[in-house]
Design an enzyme around this catalytic site. Structure first.
Site, PDB file in Angstrom:
ATOM      1  N   ASP A  10       0.848  -1.178   0.000  1.00 28.69           N
ATOM      2  CA  ASP A  10       0.000   0.000   0.000  1.00 28.69           C
ATOM      3  C   ASP A  10       0.889   1.235   0.000  1.00 28.69           C
ATOM      4  OD1 ASP A  10      -1.675   2.144   0.669  1.00 28.69           O
ATOM      5  OD2 ASP A  10      -2.764   1.020   2.202  1.00 28.69           O
ATOM      6  N   ILE A  11       0.797   2.031  -1.037  1.00 30.14           N
ATOM      7  CA  ILE A  11       1.667   3.199  -1.161  1.00 30.14           C
ATOM      8  C   ILE A  11       1.434   4.212  -0.051  1.00 30.14           C
ATOM      9  CG2 ILE A  11       0.212   4.561  -2.726  1.00 30.14           C
ATOM     10  CD1 ILE A  11       3.011   5.038  -4.261  1.00 30.14           C
ATOM     11  N   ASN A  24      -5.495  12.650 -10.931  1.00 31.45           N
ATOM     12  CA  ASN A  24      -6.221  13.115 -12.106  1.00 31.45           C
ATOM     13  C   ASN A  24      -5.898  14.593 -12.267  1.00 31.45           C
ATOM     14  OD1 ASN A  24      -8.285  14.755 -10.764  1.00 31.45           O
ATOM     15  ND2 ASN A  24      -9.159  12.811 -10.088  1.00 31.45           N
ATOM     16  N   GLY A  32      -8.867   5.033  -6.955  1.00 34.63           N
ATOM     17  CA  GLY A  32      -7.599   4.319  -6.984  1.00 34.63           C
ATOM     18  C   GLY A  32      -6.558   4.921  -6.058  1.00 34.63           C
ATOM     19  N   VAL A  33      -5.326   5.015  -6.550  1.00 33.61           N
ATOM     20  CA  VAL A  33      -4.214   5.564  -5.777  1.00 33.61           C
ATOM     21  C   VAL A  33      -4.527   6.991  -5.343  1.00 33.61           C
ATOM     22  CG1 VAL A  33      -1.794   6.321  -5.934  1.00 33.61           C
ATOM     23  CG2 VAL A  33      -2.458   4.086  -6.834  1.00 33.61           C
ATOM     24  N   ASP A  34      -5.060   7.781  -6.245  1.00 25.53           N
ATOM     25  CA  ASP A  34      -5.372   9.185  -5.960  1.00 25.53           C
ATOM     26  C   ASP A  34      -6.322   9.301  -4.765  1.00 25.53           C
ATOM     27  OD1 ASP A  34      -5.317  11.949  -6.374  1.00 25.53           O
ATOM     28  OD2 ASP A  34      -6.829  11.897  -7.954  1.00 25.53           O
TER      29      ASP A  34
END
Length: 187
Positions: A10-11, A24, A32-34
């Site tokens: 997990d970032i 985005n 998502g990641v954002d």
């Protein structure tokens, strides 16, 4: 030269100087990641993104560019936001160049902050539809090139560039690409 490492995870949990957000163009959060970075990082990230939108990036952050903010409540110091391209086979060359630019520009932004450790997701390889094996090849090839001196400003002070990959399959894809591009030992 900095090490290129791969981890499955997990970032938002990475203890690094800079975490890269696959953002985005609005810079105001998303999926998502954002979405995960904005949720875990808290309102401080969104507040800085709103200030960026009110000033220099009024029309949003262009694809292939990168800009940094605080990391808020993340265990990192900064978030470097970059906008990856949506995959379109008929525009491959142009869009592949934009994807590579995401990595170069993110490393440059991190270096300008004095970051020594940077964590990347697999930019564009999720909802933006980039084929994972090709995304991995572009990501690793671009980062290795920067670290080898293609852009001395971006790679000079880095100690580690970490790819934080969501799921075992994406990890395996990046591991294969690293072996093909950088040899069995990687970097």
């Amino acid at each position: 030269m900095a090490r290129i490492t791969l981890v499955e995870g997990d970032i938002t949990e990475q203890r690094v100087d800079a975490v890269v957000n696959a953002a985005n163009s609005s810079l105001l959060g998303g999926g998502g990641v954002d979405g995960a970075i904005h949720r875990r990082g808290g309102p401080e990230i969104l507040a800085e993104c709103r200030r960026l939108r009110a000033s220099h990036w009024g029309r949003g952050l262009p694809v292939g560019r990168a800009v940094a903010t605080t990391a808020g409540r993340l265990p990192a110091r900064w978030v470097v936001h970059t906008v990856g391209p949506v995959y379109l086979a008929e525009e491959y060359e142009e869009r592949a160049g934009l994807l590579a630019s995401c990595y170069r520009e993110s490393l440059r932004a991190a270096a300008e902050l004095g970051a020594r450790t940077v964590a990347f997701p697999a930019v564009s390889a999720g909802i933006f539809g980039w084929p994972p094996a090709d995304a991995a090849r572009i990501a690793l090839g671009t980062v290795a090139g920067v670290l080898d001196g293609d852009d001395a400003r971006a790679g000079a002070e880095l100690a580690e560039v970490r790819f934080v990959l969501f799921g075992a399959e994406m990890y395996r894809v990046f591991e294969r690409a690293r072996g093909e591009l950088l040899g069995p030992e990687g970097c």
